[in-house]
Design an enzyme around this catalytic site. Structure first.
Site, PDB file in Angstrom:
ATOM      1  N   ASP A 200       0.849  -1.191   0.000  1.00 31.15           N
ATOM      2  CA  ASP A 200       0.000   0.000   0.000  1.00 31.15           C
ATOM      3  C   ASP A 200       0.884   1.241   0.000  1.00 31.15           C
ATOM      4  O   ASP A 200       1.904   1.283   0.687  1.00 31.15           O
ATOM      5  CB  ASP A 200      -0.903   0.002   1.236  1.00 31.15           C
ATOM      6  CG  ASP A 200      -2.157   0.844   1.039  1.00 31.15           C
ATOM      7  OD1 ASP A 200      -2.069   1.877   0.362  1.00 31.15           O
ATOM      8  OD2 ASP A 200      -3.223   0.458   1.570  1.00 31.15           O
ATOM      9  N   HIS A 202      -0.415   4.617   0.273  1.00 35.01           N
ATOM     10  CA  HIS A 202      -1.119   5.811   0.742  1.00 35.01           C
ATOM     11  C   HIS A 202      -0.716   6.142   2.182  1.00 35.01           C
ATOM     12  O   HIS A 202      -0.720   5.259   3.037  1.00 35.01           O
ATOM     13  CB  HIS A 202      -2.630   5.599   0.650  1.00 35.01           C
ATOM     14  CG  HIS A 202      -3.102   5.348  -0.747  1.00 35.01           C
ATOM     15  ND1 HIS A 202      -3.090   4.085  -1.306  1.00 35.01           N
ATOM     16  CD2 HIS A 202      -3.569   6.185  -1.701  1.00 35.01           C
ATOM     17  CE1 HIS A 202      -3.543   4.166  -2.552  1.00 35.01           C
ATOM     18  NE2 HIS A 202      -3.837   5.422  -2.812  1.00 35.01           N
ATOM     19  N   SER A 253      -4.939  -4.434   2.049  1.00 35.57           N
ATOM     20  CA  SER A 253      -4.177  -4.066   3.244  1.00 35.57           C
ATOM     21  C   SER A 253      -4.797  -4.651   4.506  1.00 35.57           C
ATOM     22  O   SER A 253      -4.103  -4.866   5.501  1.00 35.57           O
ATOM     23  CB  SER A 253      -4.099  -2.539   3.372  1.00 35.57           C
ATOM     24  OG  SER A 253      -3.364  -1.987   2.303  1.00 35.57           O
TER      25      SER A 253
END
Length: 680
Positions: A200, A202, A253
């Site tokens: 991930d 972000h 995630s």
């Protein structure tokens, strides 16, 4: 007059609370601290409120007349510079003013009588100022952007002092001085390791949490994005962390977070585990993560809640009671969750397909239109200035936790909100300044791709071709596999994305589009510049603007698709509000989102259009797009196509879907775990 009015409120509340008032409705965001009020104004307010002077009203009105439009700024800007250095540092931290912080820090450091060591400046006025910031934020009297600006001031001050501290340390070692050695580490309330999990990319929310915790005197070790489990846990052990925090935005995630919890349990770790990020929830944490770990595993909604949770977990007297309360709450959530699954009925796949969303494909008024070209069109360096008017600002304010109340929830009405309007305007103005710089200096690069292909549906799947011939008898170039609504509902069809493409047996020539865009190229380099200036505020601003520009790119490109590249709505005339309200024809659903929750469908898009080679946008092992400020999806043109949520699905659909995709069922279950109606 605003300065006078706010001062009156502050003085009244100051005395009323001391006299026993314990409840009131106030605008905390515009409430000056009693001690910060101009002395002349304070005396006039005191006289009026206590009725000490028969001419108090006239005197206060006369004073108000002397205040011009910029009175508030004058009061703030001119007087605090005459205070002692300790007060100036405190004021700078609370107000987020970094203009003078280096010279004020040096003045304090130079005073060896008060501050024999550089560390004393930190543990004295700087820590005192940040303590006030933490208290004000916790009480709702400061907003998140203000806190992040305060953190910028603190980091610049500490950054200035660190070389002097290092020099002092070297001299002490050289002279072999004895005695107890104190460092920055001794001043922390605790150490927290935070990371965006493997796969991930972000991290805006995680960055904000780190800043807020740092403002409350916690040492935060941020491991960045795409962090493997072993690195997270190894760092936690080596740095003697008190807490581990995990963040993630995409649904895969969630599985990685479960894996981390299981590893912590296997290794016998005792540290509390905090869970956060857009894809997480209290229910998922309670149902899927907490049962894997015998120590606290707690969902944290946002940055404003993080300090309360962390402080509760680290207070020796409170932590056991807090954990027991969480356990009881999560047990109730689990019971409610499993009870709801028991009560829910699912149609079989055959039953759901019989109730599919139907379209009259012979209707001449809605006959599918052929796009202007078949294949792909690449935009190597798109003009970012074209995108600004398409920005949806509401999610931008959500990032900063600035949420207006009805009727002032959305942009631009949020500026009228009594509580957050003033701060929202300040942050918006800062965003405009940075946007202009981004465009003028070409700090970010926008790149994208759009493609159109002949297509027809076969059951729940969409077959895609490269040759536009009828009938479509060649082997498909690609297949997009669909998931159908299956949970019983009161009314309505059971929809799948394939319902919006003409079935093969109709003989109707239909088409599908796809796209991928990014405005994330250059974000890392820009944030590195701000990192060198200890400027968390600008880092978060840059990342949030890149995200907004990427979404704006998707919006602007979709408009061009409807009016120009596909042309099925060539006479469309919608403003930005209408666009954000989806008042246009057609949709652009994205894999990993409610209409098609399977992220693996991105692989088909990337292969079909050679997206990585054509744009540089990559997919991580968890199929997140990199750069993070990227958007992708499919285009459907039919006026009856619409967004929907697949919702929970049953085992028979998973098996059917696995067979069609030629994937192992357990692998499919891994990617679809958040929507499964059963435990795996």
């Amino acid at each position: 007059m605003e300065v006078v009015r706010e001062a009156m409120h502050s003085v009244f509340l100051f005395h009323a609370i001391k006299a026993g008032m314990d409840m009131g409705i106030v605008n905390a965001g515009n409430l000056p601290v009693y001690d910060d009020i101009n002395p002349t104004l304070l005396q006039l307010c005191e006289s009026l409120i206590w009725n000490k002077d028969p001419d108090g009203t006239e005197k206060l009105l006369a004073y108000a007349q002397t205040l011009g439009k910029g009175a508030k700024k004058v009061v703030e800007d001119n007087e605090w510079r005459n205070m002692p250095v300790e007060n100036r540092l405190e004021h700078a931290l609370v107000k987020g003013i970094d203009k003078y912080v280096v010279e004020d820090t040096e003045e304090a450091r130079f005073d060896k009588t008060k501050y024999p060591r550089p560390l004393n400046v930190i543990e004295g006025p700087l820590m005192k100022g940040m303590s006030i910031v933490g208290d004000l934020f916790g009480a709702g009297k400061m907003f998140l952007p203000q806190v992040i600006k305060s953190a910028r001031v603190m980091k610049k001050a500490v950054g200035y002092l660190i070389p002097y501290m290092e020099k002092e340390k070297q001299e002490m070692l050289k002279n072999q001085e004895g005695g107890e050695e104190r460092s920055l580490e001794d001043l922390n309330n605790g150490t927290i390791v935070i990371a965006t999990v493997k796969g991930d990319v972000h991290d805006i929310g995680k960055n904000i949490v780190g800043v807020v915790l740092g403002c409350n005197n916690y040492k935060v070790i941020d491991l960045g994005v795409m962090t493997p489990c072993d690195k997270i846990l190894k760092t936690a052990v080596e740095m003697k962390a008190d807490i581990v925090g995990l963040s993630g935005l995409i649904t895969p995630s969630l599985d990685e977070m479960i894996h981390v919890a299981k590893e912590m349990e296997r290794l016998g770790m005792k540290l509390p585990l905090l869970i956060g990020g857009a894809t997480t929830s209290k229910t998922h944490t309670a149902v899927k993560i907490a049962p894997c770990y015998s120590n606290p595993a707690i969902h944290v909604l946002d940055a404003s809640k993080s300090v309360v949770v962390v402080s509760s977990l680290l207070k020796e007297l409170d932590k056991q009671e807090f954990f027991e309360e969480i356990q009881e709450e999560y047990e109730e959530i689990r019971e409610d969750h499993y009870d709801s699954l028991k009560d829910r009925h699912f149609f079989t796949m055959n039953e759901a397909r019989k109730k599919k969303f139907t379209i009259d494909w012979k209707n001449p008024d809605t006959k599918p239109m052929k796009p202007m070209f078949i294949g792909v069109k690449v935009f190597a360096d798109y003009d970012i200035s074209r995108l600004v008017s398409y920005i949806d600002w509401k999610p931008f304010f959500d990032v900063w936790q600035l949420r207006g109340k009805y009727p002032n929830r959305n942009y631009p009405k949020i500026f009228k909100d009594k509580a957050v309007g003033e701060e929202a305007q300040r942050v918006f103005n800062d965003a405009q300044t940075m946007l202009k710089r981004i465009i003028k200096e070409k700090l970010l690069k926008a790149t994208g791709i759009v493609g159109f292909y002949p297509a027809h549906s076969v059951g729940d799947d969409i077959q895609v071709f490269t040759d536009d011939e009828m009938p479509r008898q060649q082997d498909p170039k690609a297949v997009f596999y669909g998931l159908r609504q299956q949970a019983e509902k009161d009314s309505g069809p059971y929809t799948c994305l394939s319902d919006f493409i003409a079935p093969a047996e109709t003989g109707v020539a239909d088409y599908i589009g796809a796209f991928a865009v990014s405005v994330g190229f250059g974000t890392y380099e820009l944030c590195q510049q701000y990192e060198q200036d200890f400027d968390d505020y600008s880092i978060i601003m840059a990342k949030s603007l890149a995200d907004r520009l990427a979404e704006a790119f998707a919006e602007e490109l979709h408009e061009r698709v409807r009016k120009e590249f596909w042309g099925y709505s060539s006479d469309e005339s919608l403003d930005s509000k209408d666009l954000h309200s989806i008042k246009y024809a057609g949709i652009r659903p994205a894999p990993g989102y409610p209409s098609q929750p399977d992220h693996t469908e991105k692989l088909t898009m990337w292969k079909l259009m050679n997206i990585e080679k054509n744009t540089g946008i990559k997919l991580t092992e968890s199929l997140a797009m990199d750069p993070a400020a990227s958007v992708s999806g499919l285009y459907f043109s039919h006026p009856h196509s619409h967004y929907f949520s697949v919702g929970k699905i049953a085992k028979d659909q998973v098996i059917d879907y696995s067979t069609r995709k030629k994937m192992n069922t357990s692998e499919v279950e891994k990617w679809l775990r958040p929507i499964l109606s059963y435990d795996t």
